[in-house]
Design an enzyme around this catalytic site. Structure first.
Site, PDB file in Angstrom:
ATOM      1  N   TYR A  46       4.094  43.518 121.362  1.00  0.00           N
ATOM      2  CA  TYR A  46       5.340  43.300 122.097  1.00  0.00           C
ATOM      3  C   TYR A  46       6.491  43.891 121.298  1.00  0.00           C
ATOM      4  CZ  TYR A  46       8.729  41.304 125.209  1.00  0.00           C
ATOM      5  OH  TYR A  46       9.727  41.171 126.137  1.00  0.00           O
ATOM      6  N   ASP A  67      12.748  45.317 104.761  1.00  0.00           N
ATOM      7  CA  ASP A  67      12.769  45.455 106.218  1.00  0.00           C
ATOM      8  C   ASP A  67      12.313  46.832 106.669  1.00  0.00           C
ATOM      9  OD1 ASP A  67      13.609  42.943 106.883  1.00  0.00           O
ATOM     10  OD2 ASP A  67      15.747  43.437 106.771  1.00  0.00           O
ATOM     11  N   GLU A 113     -27.238  12.436 111.844  1.00  0.00           N
ATOM     12  CA  GLU A 113     -26.166  12.617 112.840  1.00  0.00           C
ATOM     13  C   GLU A 113     -26.673  12.404 114.265  1.00  0.00           C
ATOM     14  OE1 GLU A 113     -24.194  16.362 112.145  1.00  0.00           O
ATOM     15  OE2 GLU A 113     -23.194  15.608 110.345  1.00  0.00           O
ATOM     16  N   HIS A 139      21.672  39.320 112.034  1.00  0.00           N
ATOM     17  CA  HIS A 139      20.601  39.428 113.026  1.00  0.00           C
ATOM     18  C   HIS A 139      20.897  38.640 114.292  1.00  0.00           C
ATOM     19  CE1 HIS A 139      17.254  41.849 111.742  1.00  0.00           C
ATOM     20  NE2 HIS A 139      17.281  41.343 110.532  1.00  0.00           N
ATOM     21  N   GLN A 198       5.837  37.786 131.524  1.00  0.00           N
ATOM     22  CA  GLN A 198       4.915  38.498 132.415  1.00  0.00           C
ATOM     23  C   GLN A 198       4.154  39.601 131.666  1.00  0.00           C
ATOM     24  OE1 GLN A 198       8.212  38.247 132.763  1.00  0.00           O
ATOM     25  NE2 GLN A 198       9.185  40.207 133.207  1.00  0.00           N
ATOM     26  N   HIS A 218     -31.577  19.762 116.614  1.00  0.00           N
ATOM     27  CA  HIS A 218     -31.204  20.480 115.392  1.00  0.00           C
ATOM     28  C   HIS A 218     -32.326  20.341 114.366  1.00  0.00           C
ATOM     29  CE1 HIS A 218     -27.160  20.456 117.112  1.00  0.00           C
ATOM     30  NE2 HIS A 218     -26.698  21.173 116.099  1.00  0.00           N
ATOM     31  N   GLU A 247      11.817  32.625 104.577  1.00  0.00           N
ATOM     32  CA  GLU A 247      11.171  33.875 104.998  1.00  0.00           C
ATOM     33  C   GLU A 247      11.341  34.931 103.896  1.00  0.00           C
ATOM     34  OE1 GLU A 247      13.225  35.760 108.202  1.00  0.00           O
ATOM     35  OE2 GLU A 247      11.517  37.023 108.775  1.00  0.00           O
ATOM     36  N   HIS A 248      12.593  35.123 103.451  1.00  0.00           N
ATOM     37  CA  HIS A 248      12.890  36.096 102.395  1.00  0.00           C
ATOM     38  C   HIS A 248      13.536  35.388 101.213  1.00  0.00           C
ATOM     39  CE1 HIS A 248      13.462  38.482 106.239  1.00  0.00           C
ATOM     40  NE2 HIS A 248      12.527  39.186 105.631  1.00  0.00           N
ATOM     41  N   GLN A 307      21.002  39.182 106.656  1.00  0.00           N
ATOM     42  CA  GLN A 307      20.233  38.372 107.603  1.00  0.00           C
ATOM     43  C   GLN A 307      21.146  37.682 108.612  1.00  0.00           C
ATOM     44  OE1 GLN A 307      16.786  38.742 107.738  1.00  0.00           O
ATOM     45  NE2 GLN A 307      17.593  40.309 106.373  1.00  0.00           N
ATOM     46  N   ASN A 339      11.848  36.981 122.593  1.00  0.00           N
ATOM     47  CA  ASN A 339      12.748  35.846 122.815  1.00  0.00           C
ATOM     48  C   ASN A 339      11.953  34.571 123.073  1.00  0.00           C
ATOM     49  OD1 ASN A 339      11.833  35.951 125.458  1.00  0.00           O
ATOM     50  ND2 ASN A 339      13.625  37.079 126.206  1.00  0.00           N
TER      51      ASN A 339
END
Lengths: 430, 430
Positions: free
Chosen positions: B130, B361, B415, B262, B191, B420, B327-328, B259, B214
């Protein structure tokens, strides 16, 4: 009777595709109920856990009986058969040996531009382990889920297991002790998953939750994913046996039923190039079903979800296997290594006529938590990596930054991110 | 102004905990809408995709314009600035070099009992990527998502990207070409995720879906998880800078804003042991914000989600870092290697004063798809492993099975799984 397909039939391709795409999980949508349980536990903590435990497990949870005390664990262990405990020890040692080989290696290097690069693996601080109660209370699953976490180095391992009316399986507790589980709580269901993810009363939140469970547990894991890591959402067991005509039909029938006996939704598939052997194996399955203490479950799985597929040549088997992407694959043929090379998708592969899948469930060493429902197309079985994560390392000195920085700033400009570009350019030589 | 905390304050612990636990994702529940979109695409295929694309992207999708033709890609590339293309090539080569080092190694061995054990890694057959459109159309993200898949060996890589009113970002197409993406479709949103997961029209289903998006895209990935693998559900970007007083406040301010620019939900944190430096960095941030073309976004992220934390000693920084699990992480200190040893949880760590996060990045080499929102406690950045899976290998001959089989059968009995046990015992010597 299982479905019978023959690759020589005109409609084989479409019949096979229909069979492969069949969804054995059912369509019951429990997401609404689970959303409510998770939200309530997140808001109200242990009070909500107590209320749900009373309702679903008919167990009056108190601050005193919530956690299984260490002397209770010792007593449970003392009540176990000594030979069973020895078998558990044997299994635990082999599982530990195998998983220790999975420990990943850190990498560090300096490249031509002088940039320090690499990565480092670290384990999570705390892992939660779901162990089902009742019919599916399996000590082997406790070993298979807990040992990789301990090998990864996880110091805190919190296990939750429902105790309907207060009952616990002694061998499950003995397995937890062997796997060095640090906390055991008498709770189960979606409420236990929420308690592990968000914390409740004395239960501190964990970082990752693993272990099998029913539809409510699976959906709860899906919903808390993000707040914590999860292993995967496991479905009913599967076995696919590729067998030539030289096998003993009784052996192969036993293998097919070893997964069929798990659950009515389980799936067993035989692929063979020998129609007469297929008949014999089918007859052996019916014969063994007659004598099975778990006949009702196994018969449902065999009749409703299973298949015998006769192919013109075993050379055609690998592509069918890849389409099914089975959890367990047995290659009961003369030269399994040759066929192995053609298999792309399977959770675990058992080589040769003396490797029944059940050895993998207990003592072989590899994990028995494996991808089901065609997830082996993209997923792996449980491993130490599920309890670890990789941190990238990037280091630059002034010279290195001057070698790579201009291109970074240029791309930042092209993406319309000026502060990105500025953070590089302020450090560059003019 | 960002939040200002001082570890010497009496209420620091609780203020810090509140800050860490703050959820920047908002609580908008889009799961109902997404469930409807996914179900409709699964049922009706391309017709549903066309209807949603008309509605959400104001684009009249046809059988002809659905897939971006190779000459369209060539034309887009020709329209790009040559220097931008060179920077893309530079980045792609470094990203490929780094990820090639991640290729895992197969293991095979025979243990003391004569059991053949090991595992084998294989790649998925097809991956879906994506790529967001509009404001967040980043060619660097195409490289960072597609190159690991190609390094893993994935032959089919299908990219979806929304083209509001038909527009596409030429540099995104050029990046896709460089990363050897095999199919590009002009669709986006939930979709598009459903089309990749279940197939729609000419789009065949993939096995794993990666890439940022998103809230609708993220929820759709969560919902199709199981039918396909997904990378992770990424949230807004974050940076944490640990800096002593010897840094240039302008440099550190630029890093914090890299950052912040963004998204209004992004988070920037500075931890320093020098209160005077904290003041200077805060002033530099305000000064740079004044001049920023993305001021509105960066200011919101800085004011609403960011923090400056003054600690008594930088020795106290690692535990705060581990709680935030950023994250960073930049370690702008004299000896970053010493501090590195104390960090357990971070997506990527940048060592030294000349390693601004933005190099990571674009051009450093490691992946820029990294865990956000404290997920670095349990998750790793994107890697070739996200496009591969591990199959366990278990082989026994008669002698080996006789060494381990009895214990397996014993546990199966314990068991309550007789088939088995039988599948093992039929093969054992009496």
């Amino acid at each position: 009777m299982a479905l019978r397909l023959n690759s020589a039939d005109a409609d084989f391709d479409s019949a096979f595709e229909t069979y492969v795409k069949c969804d054995r999980n059912g369509d019951a949508d429990v997401s609404g109920v689970v959303r409510e349980v998770v939200a309530k536990v997140r808001m109200e903590g242990m009070e909500a856990v107590k209320a749900y435990t009373a309702k679903f497990d008919q167990f009056a949870l108190t601050d005193e009986n919530l956690r299984v005390a260490s002397d209770e664990i010792d007593q449970a262990e003392a009540a176990c058969d000594t030979e069973d405990l020895k078998a558990l020890d044997f299994a635990a040692e082999r599982i530990r040996d195998y998983h220790e080989k999975q420990l990943p290696i850190d990498v560090r290097y300096t490249d031509d531009a002088g940039v320090t690069l690499g990565w480092r693996w670290t384990c999570v601080d705390a892992a939660g382990l779901y162990a089902p109660g009742g019919r599916a209370a399996y000590p082997s699953s406790v070993l298979m889920n807990a040992i990789p976490a301990k090998v990864a180095g996880v110091s805190r391992l919190a296990m939750v297991t429902p105790s309907p009316k207060g009952d616990m399986n002694p061998l499950v507790l003995a397995a937890a002790k062997r796997a060095r589980v640090s906390e055991i709580y008498r709770i189960g269901g979606a409420q236990a998953i929420a308690a592990l993810a968000y914390g409740a009363g004395p239960i501190k939140p964990v970082d990752v939750i693993v272990g099998p469970g029913n539809a409510f547990v699976a959906e709860a894991k899906r919903q808390v994913f993000g707040a914590v890591g999860i292993d995967s959402v496991a479905g009913p067991s599967e076995i696919l046996v590729v067998a030539d005509g030289k096998n003993d039909p009784q052996w192969i029938a036993a293998d097919l039923l070893s997964q069929a006996e798990h659950d009515p939704s389980s799936q067993s598939v035989l692929i063979t190039d020998d129609a007469a052997f297929a008949d014999k194996a089918a007859a052996a399955v019916e014969e063994q079903l007659e004598a099975s203490p778990r006949r009702e479950i196994a018969q449902a799985a065999w009749n409703d979800n299973s298949a015998i597929i006769v192919v013109g040549s075993l050379n055609d088997a690998p592509e069918l296997v890849n389409a099914i992407a089975p959890e367990h694959l047995e290659l009961a043929v003369d030269d399994p290594e040759v066929m192995l090379k053609k298999i792309r998708h399977a959770g675990a592969i058992f080589l040769g006529r003396y490797a029944p899948e059940a050895v993998g469930d207990y003592v072989a060493g590899p994990d028995h938590v494996l991808p089901t429902a065609r997830a082996a197309r993209y997923a792996s079985g449980l491993s130490v990596l599920d309890f670890m994560k990789r941190t990238s390392i990037i280091g630059c000195d002034e010279a290195a930054l001057n070698k790579i920085g201009r291109q970074a700033a240029r791309l930042a400009d092209a993406e319309g991110l000026p502060a990105h570009a500025k953070s590089v350019r302020v450090r560059l030589k003019p």
